[in-house]
Design an enzyme around this catalytic site. Sequence first.
Site, PDB file in Angstrom:
ATOM      1  N   TYR A   1       2.554   9.627  -2.290  1.00  0.00           N
ATOM      2  CA  TYR A   1       3.322   9.459  -0.829  1.00  0.00           C
ATOM      3  C   TYR A   1       3.989  10.790  -0.537  1.00  0.00           C
ATOM      4  O   TYR A   1       4.880  11.188  -1.029  1.00  0.00           O
ATOM      5  CB  TYR A   1       3.885   8.314  -0.565  1.00  0.00           C
ATOM      6  CG  TYR A   1       4.032   7.888   0.659  1.00  0.00           C
ATOM      7  CD1 TYR A   1       3.709   8.628   1.749  1.00  0.00           C
ATOM      8  CD2 TYR A   1       4.583   6.768   0.888  1.00  0.00           C
ATOM      9  CE1 TYR A   1       3.967   8.185   3.044  1.00  0.00           C
ATOM     10  CE2 TYR A   1       4.669   6.045   2.224  1.00  0.00           C
ATOM     11  CZ  TYR A   1       4.317   6.895   3.478  1.00  0.00           C
ATOM     12  OH  TYR A   1       4.515   6.282   4.766  1.00  0.00           O
ATOM     13  N   CYS A   2       3.471  11.774   0.605  1.00  0.00           N
ATOM     14  CA  CYS A   2       4.020  12.806   1.259  1.00  0.00           C
ATOM     15  C   CYS A   2       4.460  13.709  -0.009  1.00  0.00           C
ATOM     16  O   CYS A   2       3.524  14.052  -0.728  1.00  0.00           O
ATOM     17  CB  CYS A   2       5.353  12.243   1.922  1.00  0.00           C
ATOM     18  SG  CYS A   2       5.986  13.423   2.974  1.00  0.00           S
ATOM     19  N   VAL A   3       5.770  14.260   0.049  1.00  0.00           N
ATOM     20  CA  VAL A   3       6.286  15.362  -1.114  1.00  0.00           C
ATOM     21  C   VAL A   3       5.610  14.956  -2.473  1.00  0.00           C
ATOM     22  O   VAL A   3       5.286  15.836  -3.236  1.00  0.00           O
ATOM     23  CB  VAL A   3       7.318  15.522  -0.917  1.00  0.00           C
ATOM     24  CG1 VAL A   3       8.353  14.282  -1.539  1.00  0.00           C
ATOM     25  CG2 VAL A   3       7.862  16.767  -1.843  1.00  0.00           C
TER      26      VAL A   3
ATOM     27  N   GLY B   1       2.976  13.335  -3.225  1.00  0.00           N
ATOM     28  CA  GLY B   1       1.402  13.360  -3.205  1.00  0.00           C
ATOM     29  C   GLY B   1       1.094  14.867  -3.278  1.00  0.00           C
ATOM     30  O   GLY B   1       0.427  15.218  -3.837  1.00  0.00           O
TER      31      GLY B   1
ATOM     32  N   PHE C   1      -1.233   9.613   0.333  1.00  0.00           N
ATOM     33  CA  PHE C   1      -0.793   9.192   1.507  1.00  0.00           C
ATOM     34  C   PHE C   1      -0.075  10.095   2.282  1.00  0.00           C
ATOM     35  O   PHE C   1       0.770  10.823   1.810  1.00  0.00           O
ATOM     36  CB  PHE C   1       0.281   7.697   1.448  1.00  0.00           C
ATOM     37  CG  PHE C   1      -0.377   6.543   0.602  1.00  0.00           C
ATOM     38  CD1 PHE C   1      -1.777   6.471   0.733  1.00  0.00           C
ATOM     39  CD2 PHE C   1       0.651   5.795   0.269  1.00  0.00           C
ATOM     40  CE1 PHE C   1      -2.074   5.328   0.085  1.00  0.00           C
ATOM     41  CE2 PHE C   1       0.200   4.667  -0.061  1.00  0.00           C
ATOM     42  CZ  PHE C   1      -1.090   4.297  -0.356  1.00  0.00           C
TER      43      PHE C   1
END
Length: 681
Positions: free
Chosen positions: A412-414, A416, A441
């Site tokens: 998720y985000c960083v 990811g 994500f």
Amino acid sequence: MTSTPSNEGTTQESGAPSDSPAPDSANADHAQEGGPQARSGGWLPTMMAGPFASMMAGPMKEMVAMQSSAAQAMFNAMLGTPEAGAGGDKGADAQDQTQEAWQQVSEQLADMWARFLEERPGSGDGPFADPARWMELATGWMSGSALSSAKAQQRFMSDSIALWQSVLGQYGLTGDRTDEDREQGGVQLPRSDRRFKDDKWREQPLFAMLHQAYLLMAEQMLSAADKAEGLPADRKAQMQFFTRLVAESLSPAHFPLTNPLVIERTLETGGKNLLRGMQHLIADLKAGQLSHTDKQAFEVGVHIAATPGKVVHETPLFQLIQYTPTTKEVLKTPLVIFPPWINRFYILDLGEKKSFVRWAVEQGLTVFIVSWKSADAAMAELTWSDYVRAQIEAVDLVRARLKVPAVHTVGYCVAGTTLAATLAVLARRKEEERVASATFFTAQVDFSEAGELKAFIDDQQLAMVDALASDGVVDGRYLAAAFNLLRSPDLIWNYVIDNYLLGKEYRAFDLLHWNGDVTNLPARWHREYLKDLYKDNRLVQPDSMVVDNTPVDLRLIKTPCYIQAGREDHIAPPQSVWKMTGHLSGPVRFMLAGSGHIAGVVNPPESGKYQYWTLDDEKLPDTLDAFCEQAQERPGSWWGDWIDWIRSQDETTVAATGRRKPGGKNDAIIEDAPGRYVKTR
């Protein structure tokens, strides 16, 4: 990563009322006598000058001063204060009582502020005890904008005169109101904005002119920034961003004497709203962080992050949580979730009805999640390599624990972005078979179009990161405020109005509780991440970066990938997330979700909210625009599409026994979920 409640239906309009009484002569006399107002500089500074001192200077200060006398007259009229000589002694007594009541409110406000200034605990010097600090950079950009040119000022003056005639003419104050105008009825103002949707902004010409003049000023400020010439594209984008921040901050809705709703509320409550607002303000100043919700409404492990499970492994950097299965059989390939370490992991495990973790367990997945430790001085020198090694370690721990060859992963985000680097490292080492699939994500790998966050990325601000760090750690409140600035009307000014000026009590909202539950970051990692990725965009340059002693080339990644983007995401814009599809070599399914960075992900099927877009064709088009033209829109949550994709990778199931149930016989667990690290501040 942080929340974006503004475009996801989670915040109220920023045009909510605000309250504060005007100063009167009795208060002024009291200040001259050395009372509490003398110590704090008058009751208006008492209410506003603490966090917004620099914004009360110049034209805004003059505008507020002019408004003060008009507001005082309004107070007197609405309170029924009699004219001199009308009503004799009885009228004089009533006037004295009214002034005394307002003086008491004024003195209490002044005393509260004075006590805070005298105490000034260290926590009150936190990163956002004074939001005006963040306006200094914006002011610098504005000084070099085209708005300061003589031509722009002349146009503003001309437009202001036309506005004056237009607005006041509708109230019959210039003699220009025609019979046709009177027949149509009502007031048709030239500019509209949701912050001023309440009729109180139109009922009196004073407030109508005030907010219309502000909208004209803001319009021309933004136009001047848009027309600025001779600047590199990134510098122009910075100027546009900071100009917007300045324009938003100057709204008359944000000041007690220029907001008619504030005045009305203050009269209704006898100033009690201001006292409550001052309590909220001082509490936030001491905490160094703007509050969005009732901090006592949720307890981690009880109301949120409450899905049953066990901490099965722990390192100085993370705890690994395994959740208890709720189905008799589970998919053979387990799932390892990597949430971002710039926030708490429980964004994916909010209340029972919103928890992605709980839902995934119910779908027959053996779910693990990494709970990162909030950085302390011992973690000051951590680099990106440490987080990549941690992801590899978590993957191998799960493989060994369940005796499986591979795992599904979510980043998720960083986390990811880091997962992409991890996959590239494993591919370079010929070890990519450890990961059966990767889901991203709202994750970016190509930062060439990374959105407004890039306004914070230049040499000056990277140097500021070093200056802000204490013991090699960046206070999480700085990052939270940076994300809030991206949607300042909804995530800053809305709460200034509601909770400081109106004195409203905070709502209980789990998402906003998570949003304020910040984590600290290793300063070295933070600085290098911003420079290498946001500024220099090195991750998409083959072998430009070396992570864990291994050159990174995203083109080596052949792992099946599911990429999710949020259509309204302002932190990881969809066009930026889309770029990942052009850097991978394996099969990719791209899904565009309705809403933003948080609600675009946390959208359970039961909610019935939003929509998503997918393409059944395995070959993706070259651009996001082409994808949007060809994709099929589907209502509701995309979670079902994702679990179908996971099952399509391998539908083999096994019994949910043995180590599939954490904490069983001979299973040495550390503690119950959610563990200690998520509670470490």
